[in-house]
Design a protein around this motif. Structure first.
Motif, mmCIF file in Angstrom:
data_model
loop_
_atom_site.group_PDB
_atom_site.id
_atom_site.type_symbol
_atom_site.label_atom_id
_atom_site.label_comp_id
_atom_site.label_asym_id
_atom_site.label_seq_id
_atom_site.Cartn_x
_atom_site.Cartn_y
_atom_site.Cartn_z
ATOM 1 N N VAL A 39 67.722 22.630 26.515
ATOM 2 C CA VAL A 39 68.939 23.185 25.911
ATOM 3 C C VAL A 39 69.096 24.605 26.441
ATOM 4 O O VAL A 39 68.119 25.353 26.483
ATOM 5 C CB VAL A 39 68.832 23.214 24.369
ATOM 6 N N HIS A 40 70.302 24.943 26.864
ATOM 7 C CA HIS A 40 70.553 26.294 27.364
ATOM 8 C C HIS A 40 71.606 26.992 26.517
ATOM 9 O O HIS A 40 72.570 26.364 26.071
ATOM 10 C CB HIS A 40 71.042 26.259 28.820
ATOM 11 N N LEU A 41 71.403 28.295 26.343
ATOM 12 C CA LEU A 41 72.383 29.152 25.676
ATOM 13 C C LEU A 41 72.846 30.199 26.676
ATOM 14 O O LEU A 41 72.023 30.820 27.350
ATOM 15 C CB LEU A 41 71.749 29.885 24.487
ATOM 16 N N CYS A 42 74.140 30.398 26.739
ATOM 17 C CA CYS A 42 74.698 31.348 27.706
ATOM 18 C C CYS A 42 75.753 32.228 27.042
ATOM 19 O O CYS A 42 76.723 31.710 26.492
ATOM 20 C CB CYS A 42 75.321 30.567 28.863
ATOM 21 N N ASP A 43 75.538 33.531 27.090
ATOM 22 C CA ASP A 43 76.562 34.481 26.639
ATOM 23 C C ASP A 43 77.207 35.107 27.867
ATOM 24 O O ASP A 43 76.497 35.470 28.820
ATOM 25 C CB ASP A 43 75.940 35.619 25.811
ATOM 26 N N LEU A 44 78.503 35.261 27.834
ATOM 27 C CA LEU A 44 79.184 35.854 28.989
ATOM 28 C C LEU A 44 80.479 36.506 28.558
ATOM 29 O O LEU A 44 80.921 36.378 27.420
ATOM 30 C CB LEU A 44 79.436 34.784 30.061
ATOM 31 N N GLU A 45 81.067 37.236 29.501
ATOM 32 C CA GLU A 45 82.430 37.700 29.289
ATOM 33 C C GLU A 45 83.237 37.471 30.555
ATOM 34 O O GLU A 45 82.682 37.395 31.649
ATOM 35 C CB GLU A 45 82.463 39.164 28.837
ATOM 36 N N VAL A 46 84.538 37.334 30.375
ATOM 37 C CA VAL A 46 85.426 37.064 31.506
ATOM 38 C C VAL A 46 86.417 38.218 31.609
ATOM 39 O O VAL A 46 87.016 38.624 30.608
ATOM 40 C CB VAL A 46 86.183 35.734 31.302
ATOM 41 N N ASP A 47 86.552 38.764 32.813
ATOM 42 C CA ASP A 47 87.576 39.784 33.080
ATOM 43 C C ASP A 47 88.915 39.047 33.158
ATOM 44 O O ASP A 47 89.168 38.323 34.122
ATOM 45 C CB ASP A 47 87.240 40.499 34.393
ATOM 46 N N LYS A 48 89.751 39.229 32.172
ATOM 47 C CA LYS A 48 90.956 38.397 32.081
ATOM 48 C C LYS A 48 92.024 38.808 33.089
ATOM 49 O O LYS A 48 93.012 38.108 33.272
ATOM 50 C CB LYS A 48 91.494 38.405 30.654
ATOM 51 N N GLU A 49 91.812 39.943 33.748
ATOM 52 C CA GLU A 49 92.757 40.344 34.796
ATOM 53 C C GLU A 49 92.347 39.840 36.176
ATOM 54 O O GLU A 49 93.148 39.855 37.102
ATOM 55 C CB GLU A 49 92.886 41.873 34.838
ATOM 56 N N THR A 50 91.074 39.466 36.342
ATOM 57 C CA THR A 50 90.625 39.002 37.659
ATOM 58 C C THR A 50 89.982 37.615 37.619
ATOM 59 O O THR A 50 89.735 37.024 38.667
ATOM 60 C CB THR A 50 89.572 39.961 38.260
ATOM 61 N N GLY A 51 89.689 37.125 36.434
ATOM 62 C CA GLY A 51 89.045 35.824 36.326
ATOM 63 C C GLY A 51 87.554 35.848 36.620
ATOM 64 O O GLY A 51 86.912 34.805 36.762
ATOM 65 N N SER A 89 85.303 28.650 28.795
ATOM 66 C CA SER A 89 86.456 28.035 28.108
ATOM 67 C C SER A 89 86.710 28.705 26.768
ATOM 68 O O SER A 89 87.857 28.928 26.376
ATOM 69 C CB SER A 89 86.206 26.540 27.908
ATOM 70 N N ARG A 90 85.625 29.040 26.063
ATOM 71 C CA ARG A 90 85.774 29.712 24.774
ATOM 72 C C ARG A 90 86.266 31.154 24.982
ATOM 73 O O ARG A 90 87.052 31.665 24.193
ATOM 74 C CB ARG A 90 84.445 29.704 24.011
ATOM 75 N N ALA A 91 85.818 31.791 26.074
ATOM 76 C CA ALA A 91 86.207 33.189 26.313
ATOM 77 C C ALA A 91 87.693 33.309 26.619
ATOM 78 O O ALA A 91 88.343 34.255 26.189
ATOM 79 C CB ALA A 91 85.386 33.769 27.473
ATOM 80 N N ILE A 92 88.210 32.361 27.373
ATOM 81 C CA ILE A 92 89.618 32.492 27.788
ATOM 82 C C ILE A 92 90.529 31.592 26.973
ATOM 83 O O ILE A 92 91.733 31.577 27.200
ATOM 84 C CB ILE A 92 89.789 32.193 29.298
ATOM 85 N N ASP A 93 89.926 30.830 26.060
ATOM 86 C CA ASP A 93 90.711 29.966 25.197
ATOM 87 C C ASP A 93 91.466 28.891 25.983
ATOM 88 O O ASP A 93 92.548 28.469 25.601
ATOM 89 C CB ASP A 93 91.706 30.817 24.386
ATOM 90 N N LYS A 143 93.941 31.586 37.368
ATOM 91 C CA LYS A 143 95.073 30.650 37.348
ATOM 92 C C LYS A 143 95.163 29.957 35.982
ATOM 93 O O LYS A 143 96.253 29.805 35.425
ATOM 94 C CB LYS A 143 94.882 29.616 38.466
ATOM 95 N N ALA A 144 94.015 29.559 35.462
ATOM 96 C CA ALA A 144 93.996 28.895 34.155
ATOM 97 C C ALA A 144 94.477 29.851 33.063
ATOM 98 O O ALA A 144 95.227 29.459 32.161
ATOM 99 C CB ALA A 144 92.587 28.392 33.844
ATOM 100 N N ILE A 145 94.035 31.088 33.142
ATOM 101 C CA ILE A 145 94.455 32.080 32.142
ATOM 102 C C ILE A 145 95.969 32.267 32.201
ATOM 103 O O ILE A 145 96.661 32.261 31.176
ATOM 104 C CB ILE A 145 93.749 33.436 32.385
ATOM 105 N N LYS A 146 96.482 32.408 33.426
ATOM 106 C CA LYS A 146 97.927 32.629 33.584
ATOM 107 C C LYS A 146 98.728 31.403 33.152
ATOM 108 O O LYS A 146 99.781 31.541 32.520
ATOM 109 C CB LYS A 146 98.252 32.974 35.043
ATOM 110 N N ALA A 147 98.217 30.230 33.461
ATOM 111 C CA ALA A 147 98.929 29.005 33.086
ATOM 112 C C ALA A 147 99.029 28.892 31.564
ATOM 113 O O ALA A 147 100.043 28.465 31.016
ATOM 114 C CB ALA A 147 98.235 27.791 33.675
ATOM 115 N N ALA A 148 97.950 29.301 30.883
ATOM 116 C CA ALA A 148 97.948 29.210 29.418
ATOM 117 C C ALA A 148 98.905 30.224 28.805
ATOM 118 O O ALA A 148 99.494 29.971 27.750
ATOM 119 C CB ALA A 148 96.535 29.452 28.900
ATOM 120 N N ARG A 149 99.051 31.371 29.498
ATOM 121 C CA ARG A 149 100.005 32.366 28.996
ATOM 122 C C ARG A 149 101.441 31.881 29.173
ATOM 123 O O ARG A 149 102.346 32.347 28.495
ATOM 124 C CB ARG A 149 99.836 33.683 29.765
ATOM 125 N N GLY A 150 101.636 30.998 30.133
ATOM 126 C CA GLY A 150 102.946 30.390 30.332
ATOM 127 C C GLY A 150 103.824 31.166 31.300
ATOM 128 O O GLY A 150 103.806 32.340 31.434
#
Lengths: 81, 748, 158, 287
Positions: free
Chosen positions: B605-617, B722-726, B741-748
């Motif tokens: 079992v692995h646990l991973c904490d991370l953050e995503v730069d939402k302006e650069t992906g 997926s959880r970080a960028i919703d 691209k995924a972040i931008k697509a979700a923003r619409g």
């Protein structure tokens, strides 16, 4: 007789049966009886199969004994990294 | 002596962190790897490769190359016959193309010359006339009925009629009533995923040095995960007898499955045969990427139903794998492993293998499993989010355990999944609150583990030291583990034991170092060889004491009378017995040969904490913890090392690693610059927690640990991203352009 | 192409060798001088397995012509230990399992030594960035960083 | 292939003009050797310029610095005075490759390799740096942005080579910054990059600015519209947004294995904003 569970795609060669019964007391006898009874299984058996006997996986082990109430599952031959 | 009562047995040396025997050579630069060996008069071998993804080879003119001063031999496909055995034939055609070049980088000719310069000039002087054919590199495109046909007539009988010609294999696993299962679900999620082919990325390129005399005797030095495999394959491809070919495994600079087959060795032998001189071939990095085994590229559909309480009611998956231009059945393992972590009433997986114009797949750490489990664990995570359930609670609720009928058929014996999940749940990592912008991903992983053919010889030296001869290349410290097991069993100090790896002429056959089998199977054979030697030593002592052999027992490195009825004799140590062995019947050695079974499955079992730069992906991994069941950790440093190394390979796969093909079917990133494996600054500490749930199939309870670690990171990272960028990510790698691209697509 | 004679110093010893004009320093070290500790993992400066020092500066020996070594002082992994006495970094890599297959280890040791020679007390982050050009595929780097830090601590207290 | 190591500029020029076939200049060699290895170039002559007078030194000149063509980026990074005056240039040069590559690679090599993704070049362009070109004739000074003409191509004529780069003096309240985007934290080629050099007036408003972008066109772009967008501002949000928009609009990137057109256009604007903030703070601005 032991019950032998086959993986799904082999069932096309056993008239759709997932579980077949063969008269066998060893790993090798299971394979021989299967190949005789269901010739469609022969190419896969010749390429190699593993067999789980009571939860333990064997890759080649002709003389491994099988009890009548053993759980026998034929599995694809496994390789690793 | 309480043999095999692991769990109760108190180990004296197993579990200690001793120095590895090959350590000093490896920190001083003295260790000899594949490219480090030379022979007098040795020639430089080089291979010419197809620049086309798919092309008919019409004509090869080598005359100009042969005329270059210093060029001693040129070989093409015409020099090799095709073996009858289908697997050998595929390897033979892969190491040297015959009628068609099947992928960018496929070998078409080779030269041996007195200098690198002459060899390079010779490659340029070989004229190959190609008829370029339509190609296909995408697994889904290749499955279409009108796709370019990579190889005709390669479908196994498992493939139903009506499928495209590139579909070579089909499999199906599972049990239970899927429809009824889905009907019981409160929520069903069905998604499609894609994963890119990744390369094992070992730092040492393939290298070998071959000699072949006029009498047919040949010697080969090479970096490989299995010298016996190399012997079998080369002998088969070249039509020589196994006894005439001695293969010595060099130190190996990483393999991860990629060195479980051959690429250059038969070519080097053929060049040596033709030139009458030793020939060394060392691949360039570009050749390693283009022509050696990456893993499969995949396209996977998963459907899972869950109750509001988090119980999985049914799971189904269809897996489409491509291992390049040659048939393989890696999808069998993916389809079996996909749902292995779960106790399910209804489960079904369907697998397909499809040919594409890509290099022939080689095994890569838990082959087939990471991709399938990534897809399943992603859907489980999406369900947890949708139903507002804790992802570890859901996995604990559904965890496979002793008595569970596994998704691939057999009923599990003792397995460590539940303990591993509970350890993760209790760990400070899982209980540390996330800061704003951070997210946490969870995933399970699984690997079968193998045993296999193993042969060990153990010599009691007259000075009381011990030599162990085994036949499996040591990739990550196994000589230390094997020495530890011999020392433990014999009751002598670790530093009295030296383990070496034999060449093919010095010891019986051993399967390749694969399937996480070495510590398990070679360890088992070593323990049994030690017991064989102990039995012989007890026999000698029985004669000396004039009592029955049964009346002598082995304890703490010495023979003792077994109980008061055996007589009163002072114990005789191994050293004392060894010193008089010539007088008591001759040298003492133990042996064991086995096709080992009983390798226990392994969960992590692995646990991973991370953050995503939402302006650069861009994703930054902040914290990472690995929990894995090792059965019994013989050398904890190297167990942790396997867990950490596997995790980081998986992180690379999740974030950046991929084979990128151009529209012309050529590989665009055949180098470490653009095939981006993780570098030190990309990563945080990788914490580890070893669980020890003994494997009933090993005298010390050992389970293989090498492969499971690469399985969970794909989903652990993807779930966290997926959880970080919703936004749920469905494709690997999650390179920054894809995430942005995924972040931008979700923003619409 | 005519060969070039090069006089240089390797690990403190004066050596001469003959090389081709297009031959890399790595090829000369391995092929001409038999110093096979430095490895070629990529030949393009992306993996660091061929790391050596030239006049005290850490470089990839695959990215330097052998001819450029004329008059230079070259340091390789073979020169780190003094006879049988291991350098603290070498001992630390053994003690902390900072290697698995070991093929990247020579380059990492040369690079780590160059770091500690300049900065005896680096942060973990500084070690990670300094070693970013040394690829390791086995360890996940964790134990390498620990090994370097442990050696650094030991060298500071020595 | 011949290897020559001339001792004077004149000798180097003579060797280069005298060569009938292909020649290459060697300083740090971190691009040339990769190209040799891959067989991308097969030069007949390699001229090692590291023995030429002055090429290995950094010299203060007219309030600025002259950086020799063979000064490694590691050596540059260790020079505190250059770092204080042109922190953006130094950080850009220090981002190229690994520690090992830093030990050999040079800014001049980065410039002459003429990759649109070269890290040092946007910072040099934003800095208004000037290259000194030597050759058969008299030495001449050429603004850095005039040197590359396209991927792998420069304006240098046969026999010409660069011996140094001059970084000019700066007015008070000036600073620069460089940022690039790479998928990993190290070892990648820039997917997009931005350099911003600016000078503040006494009120902390931007009085002068130069913005240069990398990896978004065949050559590094000097974007005047981007500079205009922040002139007179204290980098308030509207000015930053206008800066980003001007950069994204000026970018004309390609899709390749490292990034897409869309990604590069978006990210180059983000980088310009972030670099501008860093330069602004370095110049003493309070935002």
């Amino acid at each position: 007789m032991v019950k032998v569970l086959l993986w799904g795609s082999l069932r096309t060669h056993t008239d759709g049966q997932a579980e077949v019964e063969v008269e066998a007391r060893t790993f090798k006898e299971v394979l021989d009886r299967l190949a005789e009874a269901y010739p469609g299984l022969r190419p896969q058996i010749e390429r190699g199969v593993s067999m789980a006997i009571d939860g333990r996986i064997y890759r080649e082990a002709w003389f491994t004994e099988i009890k009548p109430d053993s759980e026998v599952v034929v599995m694809p031959y496994m390789t690793g990294g | 002596m309480a043999l095999d009562s692991h769990g109760k047995r108190e180990f004296k040396q197993i579990g200690t962190r001793v120095a590895r025997p090959d350590g000093i050579d490896k920190v001083t630069g003295r260790a000899l790897y594949g490219a480090d060996m030379s022979a007098p008069g040795m020639l430089v071998g080089r291979i010419l490769r197809s620049p086309h993804a798919h092309a008919r080879i019409l004509r090869i003119d080598t005359s100009e190359a042969e005329a270059i001063p210093g060029v001693k031999a040129v070989v093409t496909g015409a020099d090799f016959s095709i073996p009858d055995d289908a697997a050998l034939a595929d390897i033979s055609v892969n190491v040297m193309a015959r009628t068609k070049a099947l992928y960018d980088g496929h070998a078409v000719a080779a030269v041996a010359a007195t200098s690198a310069q002459a060899a390079k000039a010779a490659l340029k002087a070989i004229k190959v006339e190609y008829e370029v054919l339509p190609h296909v590199t995408d697994v889904d495109a290749a499955m279409a009925p009108d796709a370019p046909v990579v190889q005709k007539g390669r479908s196994l009988e498992s493939v139903p009629a009506g499928m495209g010609a590139n579909v070579t294999h089909h499999c199906e696993f599972g049990h239970g009533d899927l429809e009824a299962g889905f009907a019981r679900a409160d929520k069903i999620v069905e998604r499609s995923f894609k994963t890119a082919a990744t390369h094992q990325g070992y730092i040492e390129p393939h290298a070998c040095l071959a000699t072949m005399n006029g009498d047919g005797r040949a010697d080969l030095w090479c970096c490989t995960q299995g010298q016996y495999m190399v012997r079998t394959v080369c002998a088969g491809v070249l039509g020589i007898e196994a006894s005439q070919l001695r293969v010595t495994a060099s130190e190996i600079g990483g393999g991860f499955g990629g060195k479980t087959t051959v690429f250059i060795e038969p070519v080097a032998l053929m060049l040596a045969k033709k030139s009458g001189k030793p020939v060394k071939i060392v691949m360039t990095r570009d050749e390693v990427f283009k022509a050696t085994g990456p893993t499969v590229s995949t396209s996977i559909d998963v459907k899972i139903g869950m109750t509001k309480a988090g119980r999985i009611t049914a799971g189904a998956a269809t897996l489409r794998y491509s291992g390049g231009a040659f048939p393989n059945t890696t999808v069998d393992m993916g389809a079996q492993a996909a749902f292995a972590a779960y106790d399910l009433d209804a489960v079904r997986t369907v697998g397909w293998n499809i040919l594409t114009n890509r290099p022939k797949e080689s095994a890569y750490r838990a082959p087939g499993a990471p991709q399938a489990i990534y897809a399943v664990e992603s859907v489980v995570d999406e369900l947890c989010l949708a139903l507002n359930l804790d992802p570890l609670d859901v996995r604990i609720l559904n965890a496979a355990r002793k008595g569970t009928k596994s998704s691939y058929g057999p009923t599990f014996d003792d397995i460590g999944l539940l303990a591993t999940l509970e350890a993760a749940k209790a760990h400070p990592h899982y209980n540390t609150p996330l800061k704003p912008g951070q997210s946490r991903g969870v995933s399970c992983g699984f690997w079968f583990n193998f045993g296999g053919n193993t042969c060990v010889s153990l010599n009691i030296n007259t000075d009381g030291t011990v030599g162990v001869t085994e036949g499996n290349p040591d990739i990550g410290g196994s000589r230390a583990s094997i020495s530890l097991m011999a020392a433990e069993e014999l009751g002598v100090p670790y530093d009295k034991v030296r383990t070496i790896i034999a060449d093919t002429a010095s010891l019986g056959y051993n399967d390749v170092t694969d399937g996480s089998r070495v510590t398990f199977a070679v360890g088992l054979a070593t323990i049994k060889a030690a017991r064989d030697a102990i039995k012989k030593m007890c026999g000698r002592v029985a004669k000396i004491w004039g009592i029955d052999e049964d009346a002598v027992e082995w304890r703490d490195g010495a023979a003792h009378p077994a109980g008061p009825n055996a007589g009163k004799f002072p114990p005789m140590t191994l050293e004392e017995i060894a010193a008089i062995s010539f007088e008591t019947g001759g040298p003492i050695a133990g042996h064991y040969e086995v096709n080992a079974d009983g390798a226990g499955v392994s969960f992590g079992v692995h646990l991973c904490d991370l953050e995503v730069d939402k302006e650069t992906g861009q994703t930054t991994i902040l914290r990472y913890t690995v929990f894995q069941d090792a059965g019994k950790a013989v050398h904890p440093d190297y167990v942790e090392g396997q867990m950490q190394g596997g995790a980081v390979q998986g992180i690379g796969w999740a974030l950046n690693e991929e084979y990128i093909y151009g529209a012309d079917g050529r590989l665009l990133n055949a180098g470490f610059l653009d095939y981006r494996i993780p570098v030190a600054s990309d990563l945080p500490k990788i914490d580890t927690q070893i669980l020890e749930i003994p494997n009933p199939g090993h005298p010390y309870g050992v389970r293989g640990v090498g492969e499971t670690g690469i399985v969970p990171p794909l989903a652990a990272v993807s779930n966290a991203v997926s959880r970080a960028i919703d936004v749920r990510m469905h494709e690997l790698p999650m390179s920054p352009p894809r995430v942005l691209k995924a972040i931008k697509a979700a923003r619409g | 192409m005519s060969a070039i004679t090069v006089s240089t110093t390797v690990n403190g010893d004066a050596v001469d060798f003959i090389c081709q004009p297009d031959e890399s320093l790595l090829d000369a070290l391995r092929g001409r001088l038999g110093l096979t500790g430095a490895k070629e993992g990529c030949g393009t400066g992306d993996c660091g397995a061929c790391s050596v020092t030239v006049n005290g500066r850490l470089v990839c020996s695959c990215l330097m012509l052998a001819a450029e070594a004329e008059g230079a002082e070259i340091g390789t992994v073979e020169g780190i230990a003094k006879g049988n006495a291991l350098h603290p970094l070498q001992q630390s890599f053994l003690d902390h399992a900072g290697l698995q297959c070991g093929v990247c280890t020579p380059g990492i040791l040369v690079a780590a030594k160059a770091l500690l020679d300049r900065n005896p007390d680096p942060t973990d982050e500084e070690v990670r960035y300094w070693l970013a050009g040394n690829l390791c595929r086995c360890t996940g780097y964790d134990k390498i960083i620990r090994a370097v830090q442990s050696a650094a601590a030991q060298m500071r207290s020595a | 292939m011949r290897y020559e190591k001339p001792q004077t500029v004149a000798e180097a020029a003579r060797l280069l003009t005298g060569e009938k076939g292909l020649s290459r200049i060697l300083a740090g060699g971190t691009d040339v050797l990769v190209q040799l290895k891959a067989g991308l170039v097969e030069p007949d002559l390699v001229v090692d310029i590291k023995a030429l007078p002055g090429v290995r030194s950094i010299v203060a000149e007219a309030g600025g610095f002259r950086i020799g063509a063979a000064v490694s980026n590691a050596q540059l990074g260790e020079d505190k005075a250059v770092r204080a005056l042109w922190p953006g240039v130094v950080e850009a040069a220090n981002l190229i490759g690994s520690t090992q590559v830093q030990g050999r690679a040079t800014m001049v090599g980065n410039l002459c390799n003429a990759s649109p993704a070269a890290d040092a070049v946007p910072a040099l362009v934003a800095a208004g740096a000037v290259a000194r070109v030597a050759g058969p004739g008299a030495a001449r000074d050429v603004p850095v942005e005039k040197i590359p003409t396209g991927p792998g191509k420069t304006k240098l004529k046969r026999g010409e080579f660069i011996t140094s780069i001059f970084l000019p003096a700066r007015p008070p309240r000036s600073a620069d910054a460089y940022l690039r985007f790479i998928p990993r934290t190290e070892m990648d080629i820039a997917v997009a990059s931005a350099a911003v050099s600016l000078t503040l007036d006494e009120d902390g408003r931007i009085a002068a600015a130069r913005v240069a972008l990398g990896a978004v066109a065949p050559t590094v772009l000097l974007v005047e519209a981007a500079a205009k967008a922040i002139l007179g501002s204290r980098l308030e949000d509207p000015a930053l947004e206008a800066l980003a928009a001007a950069c994204s609009a000026a970018a004309s990137p390609i899709d390749d294995k490292r990034g897409t057109v869309e990604f590069r256009k978006d990210v180059v604007g983000v980088l310009a904003k972030r670099a501008a903030r860093i330069a602004y703070t370095r110049a003493g601005g309070q935002s």
